[in-house]
Write a protein that holds these residues in place. Structure first.
Motif, short mmCIF file in Angstrom:
data_model
loop_
_atom_site.label_atom_id
_atom_site.label_comp_id
_atom_site.label_asym_id
_atom_site.label_seq_id
_atom_site.Cartn_x
_atom_site.Cartn_y
_atom_site.Cartn_z
N MET A 1 0.86 -1.19 0.00
CA MET A 1 0.00 0.00 0.00
C MET A 1 0.90 1.24 0.00
O MET A 1 1.78 1.38 0.82
CB MET A 1 -0.90 -0.01 1.25
N THR A 2 0.68 2.13 -0.94
CA THR A 2 1.46 3.37 -0.98
C THR A 2 0.91 4.35 0.05
O THR A 2 -0.26 4.30 0.41
CB THR A 2 1.39 4.01 -2.38
N GLN A 3 1.79 5.24 0.47
CA GLN A 3 1.40 6.21 1.48
C GLN A 3 0.60 7.32 0.81
O GLN A 3 1.10 8.01 -0.07
CB GLN A 3 2.64 6.76 2.16
N SER A 4 -0.63 7.49 1.22
CA SER A 4 -1.50 8.48 0.62
C SER A 4 -1.92 9.50 1.66
O SER A 4 -2.15 9.16 2.82
CB SER A 4 -2.74 7.78 0.04
N ASN A 5 -2.06 10.74 1.23
CA ASN A 5 -2.48 11.78 2.15
C ASN A 5 -3.97 12.06 2.09
O ASN A 5 -4.43 13.02 2.68
CB ASN A 5 -1.70 13.07 1.89
N THR A 6 -4.71 11.25 1.38
CA THR A 6 -6.15 11.47 1.30
C THR A 6 -6.85 10.59 2.34
O THR A 6 -6.25 9.67 2.89
CB THR A 6 -6.70 11.11 -0.09
N ILE A 7 -8.11 10.91 2.59
CA ILE A 7 -8.93 10.05 3.45
C ILE A 7 -9.80 9.22 2.52
O ILE A 7 -10.72 9.73 1.89
CB ILE A 7 -9.78 10.87 4.44
N ASN A 8 -9.49 7.95 2.44
CA ASN A 8 -10.17 7.03 1.54
C ASN A 8 -11.58 6.72 2.05
O ASN A 8 -11.86 6.86 3.25
CB ASN A 8 -9.34 5.75 1.46
N GLN A 9 -12.45 6.29 1.16
CA GLN A 9 -13.83 5.91 1.51
C GLN A 9 -13.84 4.86 2.62
O GLN A 9 -14.67 4.90 3.51
CB GLN A 9 -14.49 5.33 0.29
N GLN A 10 -12.90 3.89 2.56
CA GLN A 10 -12.87 2.81 3.55
C GLN A 10 -12.40 3.30 4.91
O GLN A 10 -12.54 2.59 5.90
CB GLN A 10 -11.96 1.68 3.07
N GLU A 11 -11.83 4.50 4.97
CA GLU A 11 -11.37 5.07 6.24
C GLU A 11 -12.49 5.84 6.94
O GLU A 11 -12.31 6.27 8.07
CB GLU A 11 -10.20 6.02 6.01
N LEU A 80 -3.19 14.75 7.97
CA LEU A 80 -1.76 15.05 7.97
C LEU A 80 -0.96 14.18 8.94
O LEU A 80 0.24 14.00 8.76
CB LEU A 80 -1.53 16.53 8.33
N ASN A 81 -1.61 13.63 9.95
CA ASN A 81 -0.90 12.89 10.98
C ASN A 81 -1.30 11.42 11.11
O ASN A 81 -0.90 10.76 12.06
CB ASN A 81 -1.10 13.59 12.34
N LYS A 82 -2.07 10.92 10.16
CA LYS A 82 -2.58 9.56 10.29
C LYS A 82 -1.49 8.49 10.15
O LYS A 82 -1.62 7.40 10.70
CB LYS A 82 -3.71 9.30 9.31
N HIS A 83 -0.41 8.81 9.48
CA HIS A 83 0.61 7.78 9.23
C HIS A 83 1.29 7.32 10.51
O HIS A 83 1.61 6.14 10.64
CB HIS A 83 1.63 8.30 8.21
N GLN A 84 1.46 8.22 11.47
CA GLN A 84 2.04 7.83 12.75
C GLN A 84 1.11 6.86 13.48
O GLN A 84 1.54 5.86 14.03
CB GLN A 84 2.29 9.07 13.62
N LEU A 85 -0.17 7.17 13.46
CA LEU A 85 -1.17 6.31 14.08
C LEU A 85 -1.20 4.94 13.40
O LEU A 85 -1.20 3.91 14.06
CB LEU A 85 -2.55 6.98 14.00
N TYR A 86 -1.20 4.94 12.08
CA TYR A 86 -1.26 3.69 11.31
C TYR A 86 -0.04 2.81 11.58
O TYR A 86 -0.16 1.60 11.69
CB TYR A 86 -1.38 3.99 9.82
N LYS A 87 1.12 3.44 11.67
CA LYS A 87 2.35 2.69 11.91
C LYS A 87 2.26 1.93 13.23
O LYS A 87 2.58 0.76 13.31
CB LYS A 87 3.54 3.66 11.94
N THR A 88 1.78 2.59 14.27
CA THR A 88 1.65 1.97 15.58
C THR A 88 0.60 0.87 15.56
O THR A 88 0.81 -0.22 16.09
CB THR A 88 1.27 3.02 16.65
#
Length: 135
Positions: A1-11, A80-88
């Motif tokens: 999965m590539t890192q995307s800065n959008t909020i996808n429908q599934q999110e 803007l900050n979801k990637h830190q949350l997702y990583k954890t």
């Protein structure tokens, strides 16, 4: 999965049933003017570890323009900050439903909302990780 800065429908959390379970579960943390309700759910086939919804009180902000602005600011802080949350969460192999609520009585700017959002995420992750250690 590539890192995307959008909020996808599934999110996006849209199911009334899932939102009802969030409030029934009553697990929440707050960092004024934000509060987040969360519920851990069984892993599903979604590539995203979080489904999130945003809310602003109609009673406090009577005009839709102001409510929508605050929802936009909260969405932007999340985006803007979801990637830190997702990583954890990926490391913990967790799946969460979240409801981010603006509980303040006065308007806020983006800097304040983002700062409080980050503090809220720290508290949330602390609770999730400590919950696992207690089991």
């Amino acid at each position: 999965m590539t890192q995307s800065n959008t909020i996808n429908q599934q999110e996006r959390l849209k199911s009334r049933k899932q939102i009802g379970l969030l409030f029934k579960n009553r697990q929440s943390v707050g960092a004024y003017p934000l509060r987040i309700f969360w519920k851990e759910i069984p892993p599903n086939d979604s590539p995203y570890p979080v489904a999130i919804s945003f809310s602003v009180s109609k009673r406090v902000f009577k005009h839709a323009v102001k409510r929508n602005r605050h929802k936009r600011l909260m969405r932007e802080a999340f985006r803007l900050n979801k990637h830190q949350l997702y990583k954890t969460l990926k490391a913990e192999t967790k799946q969460l439903n979240l409801m981010l609520i603006y509980v303040g009585k006065e308007a806020s700017d983006f800097a304040t909302i983002e700062k409080k959002y980050l503090r809220l995420m720290d508290k949330l992750l602390e609770q999730i990780v400590s919950k696992d250690e207690n089991h």
